[in-house]
Design a protein around this motif. Sequence first.
Motif, short mmCIF file in Angstrom:
data_model
loop_
_atom_site.label_atom_id
_atom_site.label_comp_id
_atom_site.label_asym_id
_atom_site.label_seq_id
_atom_site.Cartn_x
_atom_site.Cartn_y
_atom_site.Cartn_z
N GLU A 1 -6.77 -2.63 -8.20
CA GLU A 1 -6.29 -2.58 -6.83
C GLU A 1 -6.96 -3.69 -6.04
O GLU A 1 -8.19 -3.80 -6.03
CB GLU A 1 -6.57 -1.23 -6.19
N ASP A 2 -6.17 -4.48 -5.37
CA ASP A 2 -6.70 -5.55 -4.54
C ASP A 2 -7.08 -4.98 -3.18
O ASP A 2 -6.28 -4.31 -2.54
CB ASP A 2 -5.64 -6.65 -4.39
N GLN A 3 -8.27 -5.26 -2.73
CA GLN A 3 -8.73 -4.75 -1.45
C GLN A 3 -8.00 -5.42 -0.28
O GLN A 3 -7.95 -4.87 0.81
CB GLN A 3 -10.24 -4.97 -1.31
N ASN A 4 -7.44 -6.60 -0.49
CA ASN A 4 -6.75 -7.34 0.57
C ASN A 4 -5.25 -7.04 0.62
O ASN A 4 -4.55 -7.59 1.45
CB ASN A 4 -6.96 -8.84 0.40
N ALA A 5 -4.76 -6.22 -0.29
CA ALA A 5 -3.33 -5.94 -0.36
C ALA A 5 -2.88 -5.08 0.82
O ALA A 5 -3.63 -4.25 1.33
CB ALA A 5 -3.00 -5.23 -1.67
N ILE A 6 -1.63 -5.28 1.22
CA ILE A 6 -1.04 -4.46 2.28
C ILE A 6 -0.64 -3.13 1.66
O ILE A 6 0.08 -3.08 0.67
CB ILE A 6 0.18 -5.16 2.89
N ARG A 7 -1.10 -2.05 2.25
CA ARG A 7 -0.76 -0.71 1.73
C ARG A 7 0.14 -0.02 2.73
O ARG A 7 -0.21 0.15 3.89
CB ARG A 7 -2.04 0.10 1.53
N LEU A 8 1.33 0.36 2.27
CA LEU A 8 2.30 1.05 3.12
C LEU A 8 2.65 2.39 2.48
O LEU A 8 2.82 2.48 1.26
CB LEU A 8 3.56 0.21 3.28
#
Length: 53
Positions: free
Chosen positions: A23-30
């Motif tokens: 999991e990328d910590q900078n990814a947008i989570r919706l």
Amino acid sequence: MSSGDNSGGLMSSAGLVRYFDAEDQNAIRLDPKTIVAFGVAFGIMIIVLRIAL
């Protein structure tokens, strides 16, 4: 097949499993509900615009 061939599951999917587990910590989570709500609102907006024009 001999009993030594079954040593760890499907090798072709091993890279994908590692890729999707990270999991990328900078990814947008919706939230999935947000995506569905946006799609419904967009569809309603298109219908209203077609009727108005």
